[in-house]
Design a protein around this motif. Sequence first.
Motif, PDB file in Angstrom:
ATOM      1  N   ILE A 183       0.839  -1.201   0.000  1.00 22.85           N
ATOM      2  CA  ILE A 183       0.000   0.000   0.000  1.00 22.85           C
ATOM      3  C   ILE A 183       0.871   1.246   0.000  1.00 22.85           C
ATOM      4  CG2 ILE A 183      -1.666   1.345   1.326  1.00 22.85           C
ATOM      5  CD1 ILE A 183      -2.809  -1.346   2.351  1.00 22.85           C
ATOM      6  N   ASP A 184       1.888   1.262   0.836  1.00 27.99           N
ATOM      7  CA  ASP A 184       2.781   2.425   0.900  1.00 27.99           C
ATOM      8  C   ASP A 184       3.472   2.655  -0.443  1.00 27.99           C
ATOM      9  OD1 ASP A 184       2.112   3.009   3.519  1.00 27.99           O
ATOM     10  OD2 ASP A 184       3.855   1.976   4.374  1.00 27.99           O
ATOM     11  N   LYS A 185       3.874   1.589  -1.112  1.00 27.38           N
ATOM     12  CA  LYS A 185       4.511   1.724  -2.428  1.00 27.38           C
ATOM     13  C   LYS A 185       3.518   2.268  -3.449  1.00 27.38           C
ATOM     14  CE  LYS A 185       8.213  -1.610  -1.866  1.00 27.38           C
ATOM     15  NZ  LYS A 185       8.702  -2.956  -2.135  1.00 27.38           N
ATOM     16  N   ALA A 186       2.266   1.852  -3.358  1.00 32.28           N
ATOM     17  CA  ALA A 186       1.237   2.376  -4.265  1.00 32.28           C
ATOM     18  C   ALA A 186       1.029   3.869  -4.025  1.00 32.28           C
ATOM     19  CB  ALA A 186      -0.068   1.608  -4.085  1.00 32.28           C
ATOM     20  N   HIS A 187       1.009   4.284  -2.759  1.00 33.50           N
ATOM     21  CA  HIS A 187       0.882   5.710  -2.441  1.00 33.50           C
ATOM     22  C   HIS A 187       2.083   6.495  -2.971  1.00 33.50           C
ATOM     23  CE1 HIS A 187      -2.765   5.699  -0.121  1.00 33.50           C
ATOM     24  NE2 HIS A 187      -2.303   4.824   0.748  1.00 33.50           N
ATOM     25  N   MET A 188       3.275   5.956  -2.827  1.00 33.35           N
ATOM     26  CA  MET A 188       4.478   6.633  -3.318  1.00 33.35           C
ATOM     27  C   MET A 188       4.467   6.733  -4.843  1.00 33.35           C
ATOM     28  SD  MET A 188       6.347   7.738  -0.847  1.00 33.35           S
ATOM     29  CE  MET A 188       4.813   8.147  -0.050  1.00 33.35           C
ATOM     30  N   ALA A 189       3.926   5.716  -5.522  1.00 34.81           N
ATOM     31  CA  ALA A 189       3.825   5.766  -6.985  1.00 34.81           C
ATOM     32  C   ALA A 189       2.884   6.892  -7.413  1.00 34.81           C
ATOM     33  CB  ALA A 189       3.349   4.425  -7.535  1.00 34.81           C
ATOM     34  N   LEU A 190       1.778   7.058  -6.700  1.00 40.39           N
ATOM     35  CA  LEU A 190       0.851   8.157  -7.001  1.00 40.39           C
ATOM     36  C   LEU A 190       1.515   9.508  -6.773  1.00 40.39           C
ATOM     37  CD1 LEU A 190      -2.401   6.711  -5.406  1.00 40.39           C
ATOM     38  CD2 LEU A 190      -1.954   7.045  -7.851  1.00 40.39           C
ATOM     39  N   LEU A 191       2.228   9.635  -5.679  1.00 39.65           N
ATOM     40  CA  LEU A 191       2.931  10.878  -5.389  1.00 39.65           C
ATOM     41  C   LEU A 191       3.998  11.139  -6.447  1.00 39.65           C
ATOM     42  CD1 LEU A 191       3.356  13.264  -3.440  1.00 39.65           C
ATOM     43  CD2 LEU A 191       4.981  11.813  -2.200  1.00 39.65           C
ATOM     44  N   GLY A 192       4.711  10.097  -6.833  1.00 40.02           N
ATOM     45  CA  GLY A 192       5.720  10.224  -7.890  1.00 40.02           C
ATOM     46  C   GLY A 192       5.100  10.684  -9.202  1.00 40.02           C
ATOM     47  N   GLY A 193       3.913  10.183  -9.503  1.00 40.48           N
ATOM     48  CA  GLY A 193       3.215  10.606 -10.717  1.00 40.48           C
ATOM     49  C   GLY A 193       2.860  12.083 -10.673  1.00 40.48           C
ATOM     50  N   LEU A 194       2.416  12.554  -9.520  1.00 39.96           N
ATOM     51  CA  LEU A 194       2.101  13.973  -9.364  1.00 39.96           C
ATOM     52  C   LEU A 194       3.360  14.817  -9.555  1.00 39.96           C
ATOM     53  CD1 LEU A 194       0.249  16.348  -8.642  1.00 39.96           C
ATOM     54  CD2 LEU A 194       0.609  15.790  -6.217  1.00 39.96           C
ATOM     55  N   MET A 195       4.459  14.398  -8.960  1.00 36.58           N
ATOM     56  CA  MET A 195       5.712  15.147  -9.107  1.00 36.58           C
ATOM     57  C   MET A 195       6.169  15.161 -10.568  1.00 36.58           C
ATOM     58  SD  MET A 195       8.000  14.427  -5.705  1.00 36.58           S
ATOM     59  CE  MET A 195       8.369  12.763  -6.146  1.00 36.58           C
TER      60      MET A 195
END
Length: 155
Positions: free
Chosen positions: A61-73
């Motif tokens: 789950i944490d990796k999925a959240h980080m992927a979303l944040l990475g996409g925003l960046m």
Amino acid sequence: RLMYDMAALAVQTDSTRLISIMLDSASTPPLLLDGEQTSDAYHGLSHHGLNPQKLEELDAIDKAHMALLGGLMTTLKASEEQGQSLLRNTMMLYGSNLGNGNTHVTTNLPIMLMGGGFKHGQHLAFDRERNYPLPNLFVTILQRLGLEVDQFASS
């Protein structure tokens, strides 16, 4: 993903300069990741008691959240504003209200600061016992926003 896409669009269109996204771990149901449902909701998994399965699911789950944040960046970095990347002109603060969700420890919070013209590409780990107060960072952010402040909370 929709919240992150809307955040990017809002900043790209200059509809707002302030966005807050809260990921509510207390009332979310078990999540569907890569076609498989987690055994519990995020909050339940955060009280893992060092159970390997719960830790593995929490990590996913944490990796999925980080992927979303990475996409925003990535989206903001690819967008230009006045000859600079929109990410450089945008301060993003991401973190948690708990340093350890398993035991509800509220010290040594994991915090990430992105964009905003700060020096990046580093990981700063502070002394766990004699740490700098997080509000010091908030003072710097407020000053970068043009506010003439020299303290905030316990800074």
